[in-house]
Design an enzyme around this catalytic site. Structure first.
Site, short mmCIF file in Angstrom:
data_model
loop_
_atom_site.label_atom_id
_atom_site.label_comp_id
_atom_site.label_asym_id
_atom_site.label_seq_id
_atom_site.Cartn_x
_atom_site.Cartn_y
_atom_site.Cartn_z
N TYR A 1 29.12 38.99 46.64
CA TYR A 1 30.41 38.65 46.03
C TYR A 1 30.81 39.73 45.03
O TYR A 1 31.91 40.30 45.11
CB TYR A 1 30.33 37.28 45.36
CG TYR A 1 31.49 36.99 44.44
CD1 TYR A 1 32.79 36.95 44.93
CD2 TYR A 1 31.28 36.78 43.08
CE1 TYR A 1 33.86 36.70 44.09
CE2 TYR A 1 32.35 36.52 42.23
CZ TYR A 1 33.63 36.48 42.74
OH TYR A 1 34.70 36.24 41.90
N THR B 1 35.99 40.45 38.83
CA THR B 1 34.96 39.59 38.26
C THR B 1 33.94 40.41 37.48
O THR B 1 33.64 41.56 37.85
CB THR B 1 34.22 38.80 39.35
OG1 THR B 1 33.12 38.10 38.78
CG2 THR B 1 33.70 39.72 40.44
#
Length: 325
Positions: free
Chosen positions: A142, A118
């Protein structure tokens, strides 16, 4: 004999689209999923191995049974806000699960690994188009957990020869144009499906989280990529490894950002309906503006996004109206 690819999280949104792209390219995608957030009905393109990445023996058993030529790893916890309030869970599940998977691959002789990372690993870096050389400074658990997995892949590549392709990308949107798979999360947190639910009256309104960011209209700005384009990039990454071209990182994006209000404006045009909205407070961990370049993917993989924001909204709108799963 067709070649098998083990796809972790293959019952989820992006994983299911990757399975379809793999099947279309002549592979047999084997979905490895615990169905905690995925949907068994989305497993349409190959067999399902129901299992959990916290169970190392189950991973090894699946790898031994199918003898895949590679693993594609999508399975992860991915809610930014949740990662801010419960970081330990993200480190245990995302990093611990990935470590189990990597070690199982090495034990079973699987030497190719395609990883769904990501651009949240970059943190909040406004005013730049993020690429593979941009320093990574995640601002939430995250993004930090995904960066840790990237680093693990580098370590195991250096020590054991594991070859990996890492893809970094931002907001994925849209649905399979043929309508076989689409986006459904419970709870739903992504802008476009939430917005379309508000358009259809499935929720009272779309909440705009923060209107005082340092952007042109005060709302967060993001780079959106169509899920079908993204899935096709993963197949190209697999072939890159099969061609013996070695480990590589690729960013996948359009290089163009849209604010929340701009996405809403596009939805009004595509659906020809009003989008009811309410103003909300900022969410912890949200960066102001994130835009991702993909020059390396264009030049080396021959990949380029073919479907723009209107196509993403249109395909998602079609899926939403005939909601599956």
């Amino acid at each position: 004999m067709p070649e098998h690819v083990l796809v972790t999280g293959g019952a989820g949104y992006i994983g299911a689209h990757a399975c379809k792209a793999l099947a279309r390219a002549g592979y047999v995608p084997v979905c490895f999923d615990n169905l905690s957030t995925g949907w068994e009905a989305a497993v349409k393109f190959g067999p399902l191995e129901r299992g959990d990445l916290m169970d190392a023996a189950a991973i090894r058993a699946a790898l031994a049974r199918w003898k895949p030529v590679a693993v594609m790893h999508f399975a992860a916890l991915s809610l930014v806000g949740d990662s801010m309030t419960d970081p330990g869970r993200y480190w245990r599940v995302n990093v611990g699960g990935a470590l189990n998977l990597i070690e199982a691959c090495l034990a079973e002789g699987v030497g190719r690994f395609v990883f769904s990372s990501t651009c949240a690993t970059y943190g909040d870096q406004d005013g730049v188009v993020l690429d593979e050389e941009t320093p990574q400074r995640p601002i939430n658990a995250y993004g930090a957990s995904k960066l840790a997995i990237e680093q693990m892949l580098g370590n195991f590549g250096a020590s054991h020869g594991l070859q990996s392709v890492i893809f970094r990308y931002f907001n994925v949107a849209g649905a399979d144009p043929e309508g076989e798979v689409g986006e459904r999360h419970e709870p739903e947190t992504h802008l476009i499906p939430l917005m379309l639910d508000a358009v259809e009256g499935k929720r009272a309104a779309l909440t705009v989280f923060g209107s005082d960011y340092a952007t042109a209209d005060g709302t967060c700005l993001r780079d959106y990529v169509h899920v079908t384009d993204l899935a096709e990039a993963h197949v190209r990454g697999l072939r890159w490894l099969q061609d013996g071209r070695g480990s590589r990182v690729f960013c996948l994006g359009t290089g163009t950002g849209y604010s929340v209000r701009e996405v809403i404006d596009h939805a009004r045009v595509v659906t020809n309906r009003a989008v009811p909205i309410v103003e909300g407070a900022r969410r912890a961990g949200d960066a102001a503006a994130l835009v991702c370049g993909s020059a390396r993917a264009r030049e080396e993989l021959g990949w380029a996004p073919e479907r723009g924001l209107d196509a993403m909204i249109r395909d998602a709108w079609r899926w939403s109206q005939g909601r599956g799963f």
